[in-house]
Enzyme design. Sequence first.
Site, PDB file in Angstrom:
ATOM      1  N   ASP A 229      35.356  43.656  44.948  1.00  0.00           N
ATOM      2  CA  ASP A 229      35.839  43.497  43.573  1.00  0.00           C
ATOM      3  C   ASP A 229      36.819  44.600  43.205  1.00  0.00           C
ATOM      4  OD1 ASP A 229      34.272  43.438  40.267  1.00  0.00           O
ATOM      5  OD2 ASP A 229      36.059  42.419  41.042  1.00  0.00           O
TER       6      ASP A 229
ATOM      7  N   LYS B 214      43.073  43.525  44.369  1.00  0.00           N
ATOM      8  CA  LYS B 214      43.042  42.191  44.988  1.00  0.00           C
ATOM      9  C   LYS B 214      43.858  42.140  46.287  1.00  0.00           C
ATOM     10  CE  LYS B 214      40.586  41.759  41.541  1.00  0.00           C
ATOM     11  NZ  LYS B 214      39.197  42.253  41.762  1.00  0.00           N
TER      12      LYS B 214
ATOM     13  N   ASP C 155      34.834  38.635  44.335  1.00  0.00           N
ATOM     14  CA  ASP C 155      35.100  38.260  42.951  1.00  0.00           C
ATOM     15  C   ASP C 155      36.583  37.876  42.792  1.00  0.00           C
ATOM     16  OD1 ASP C 155      35.049  39.892  39.686  1.00  0.00           O
ATOM     17  OD2 ASP C 155      34.627  37.811  40.246  1.00  0.00           O
ATOM     18  N   ASN C 156      36.895  37.087  41.747  1.00  0.00           N
ATOM     19  CA  ASN C 156      38.282  36.836  41.315  1.00  0.00           C
ATOM     20  C   ASN C 156      39.151  36.071  42.295  1.00  0.00           C
ATOM     21  OD1 ASN C 156      37.842  40.136  40.395  1.00  0.00           O
ATOM     22  ND2 ASN C 156      37.937  38.524  38.867  1.00  0.00           N
TER      23      ASN C 156
ATOM     24  N   GLU D 242      35.208  36.546  33.561  1.00  0.00           N
ATOM     25  CA  GLU D 242      34.233  37.207  32.684  1.00  0.00           C
ATOM     26  C   GLU D 242      34.622  37.124  31.211  1.00  0.00           C
ATOM     27  OE1 GLU D 242      35.475  38.574  35.482  1.00  0.00           O
ATOM     28  OE2 GLU D 242      36.471  40.459  35.086  1.00  0.00           O
TER      29      GLU D 242
HETATM   30  O1  LIG Z   1      42.106  43.887  38.770  1.00  0.00           O
HETATM   31  C1  LIG Z   1      40.896  43.676  38.769  1.00  0.00           C
HETATM   32  N1  LIG Z   1      40.044  44.445  39.423  1.00  0.00           N
HETATM   33  C2  LIG Z   1      40.536  45.587  40.142  1.00  0.00           C
HETATM   34  C3  LIG Z   1      39.420  46.568  40.217  1.00  0.00           C
HETATM   35  C4  LIG Z   1      39.638  47.763  40.657  1.00  0.00           C
HETATM   36  C5  LIG Z   1      38.538  48.748  40.716  1.00  0.00           C
HETATM   37  O2  LIG Z   1      38.453  49.276  42.022  1.00  0.00           O
HETATM   38  C6  LIG Z   1      39.194  50.484  42.044  1.00  0.00           C
HETATM   39  S1  LIG Z   1      40.437  50.314  43.217  1.00  0.00           S
HETATM   40  C7  LIG Z   1      39.780  50.816  44.717  1.00  0.00           C
HETATM   41  C8  LIG Z   1      38.430  51.082  44.917  1.00  0.00           C
HETATM   42  C9  LIG Z   1      38.036  51.465  46.176  1.00  0.00           C
HETATM   43  N2  LIG Z   1      38.908  51.585  47.194  1.00  0.00           N
HETATM   44  C10 LIG Z   1      40.205  51.315  46.972  1.00  0.00           C
HETATM   45  C11 LIG Z   1      40.672  50.930  45.754  1.00  0.00           C
HETATM   46  C12 LIG Z   1      39.771  50.732  40.692  1.00  0.00           C
HETATM   47  O3  LIG Z   1      39.781  52.099  40.375  1.00  0.00           O
HETATM   48  C13 LIG Z   1      38.849  49.926  39.812  1.00  0.00           C
HETATM   49  O4  LIG Z   1      37.665  50.627  39.512  1.00  0.00           O
HETATM   50  C14 LIG Z   1      40.333  42.573  37.965  1.00  0.00           C
HETATM   51  C15 LIG Z   1      41.162  41.977  37.028  1.00  0.00           C
HETATM   52  C16 LIG Z   1      40.667  40.955  36.235  1.00  0.00           C
HETATM   53  N3  LIG Z   1      41.572  40.348  35.290  1.00  0.00           N
HETATM   54  O5  LIG Z   1      41.157  39.379  34.596  1.00  0.00           O
HETATM   55  O6  LIG Z   1      42.703  40.804  35.182  1.00  0.00           O
HETATM   56  C17 LIG Z   1      39.350  40.495  36.358  1.00  0.00           C
HETATM   57  C18 LIG Z   1      38.525  41.091  37.311  1.00  0.00           C
HETATM   58  O7  LIG Z   1      37.211  40.688  37.469  1.00  0.00           O
HETATM   59  C19 LIG Z   1      39.001  42.109  38.115  1.00  0.00           C
HETATM   60  O8  LIG Z   1      38.150  42.646  39.045  1.00  0.00           O
HETATM   61 MG   LIG Z   2      36.441  41.406  39.318  1.00  0.00          MG
END
Ligand SMILES: O=C(NC/C=C/[C@H]1O[C@@H](Sc2ccncc2)[C@H](O)[C@@H]1O)c1cc([N+](=O)[O-])cc(O)c1O
Ligand SMILES: [Mg+2]
Length: 214
Positions: free
Chosen positions: A141, A144, A169-170, A199
């Site tokens: 998660d 992406k 997820d997603n 969500e």
């Molecule tokens: O962008 C999304 N998720 C990116 C999540 C990113 C998470 O993971 C690390 S990156 C990382 C962590 C570890 N290693 C490398 C990088 C970031 O600091 C954040 O905590 C997202 C977007 C939507 N949306 O609706 O736009 C909905 C969702 O459910 C989503 O998950």
């Molecule tokens: Mg997500």
Amino acid sequence: TRSTRPQRLLRAVQQKAIKGDPQSVISAIDYFCRHSEWAMNVGDEKGSILDSVVCEVCPTTALELGTYCGYSTVRIARLLPPGTKLITLEFNPAFAAVARQVIEYAGLQNKVCLVEGASGDLIPKMCQMFGIKTFDFVFIDHWKDRYLPDIKLLEECQLLRKGSILLADNVICPGTPEYLEYVRNSPHYESKYFKSHLEYTKVEDGLEKSVFLG
Ligand SMILES: O=C(NC/C=C/[C@H]1O[C@@H](Sc2ccncc2)[C@H](O)[C@@H]1O)c1cc([N+](=O)[O-])cc(O)c1O
Ligand SMILES: [Mg+2]
């Protein structure tokens, strides 16, 4: 300076949830995201699919890529039997700081190991850091465009075994087309799509469950 959304989410947990009660932490975050500020937690609808997969797998070793505020970390860790650890990787120190407090408020700090850093750097170190041979369950998660490179890295590091379960997820919104194409067409995976909603919205999204066939 203004607080950040993760800090306001944490404050909602501290004000509304019961210390040591993971379900109340989950409910407090869902309430905050529905009624105050949307945040990118897996949420309650996809969260119950996550719960059912975790209960089915009963993992002894579990990995989460992307902790954010720790919502799915709490969902997963609350279902793990004693003696099992969930390793969760988070890149952003500010998010990690909030997540640690959310996980601790839920009383799950002894079931979770939050490691700060990039999955691409940390995955190859799982064996030396934790003595992990293979993961029974991986929840994906994070960014992406990292889903595909990171599962290929898990394969290369031999951290998957016959029957390891990946749950992503997603896969519809925001979408992970290259990842989906790979797990749905690779002879090394058996994949299944669980249709749901993004969500806290009515937009379609879903989780992809993929079994590694070895
Ligand atoms: O962008 C999304 N998720 C990116 C999540 C990113 C998470 O993971 C690390 S990156 C990382 C962590 C570890 N290693 C490398 C990088 C970031 O600091 C954040 O905590 C997202 C977007 C939507 N949306 O609706 O736009 C909905 C969702 O459910 C989503 O998950
Ligand atoms: Mg997500």
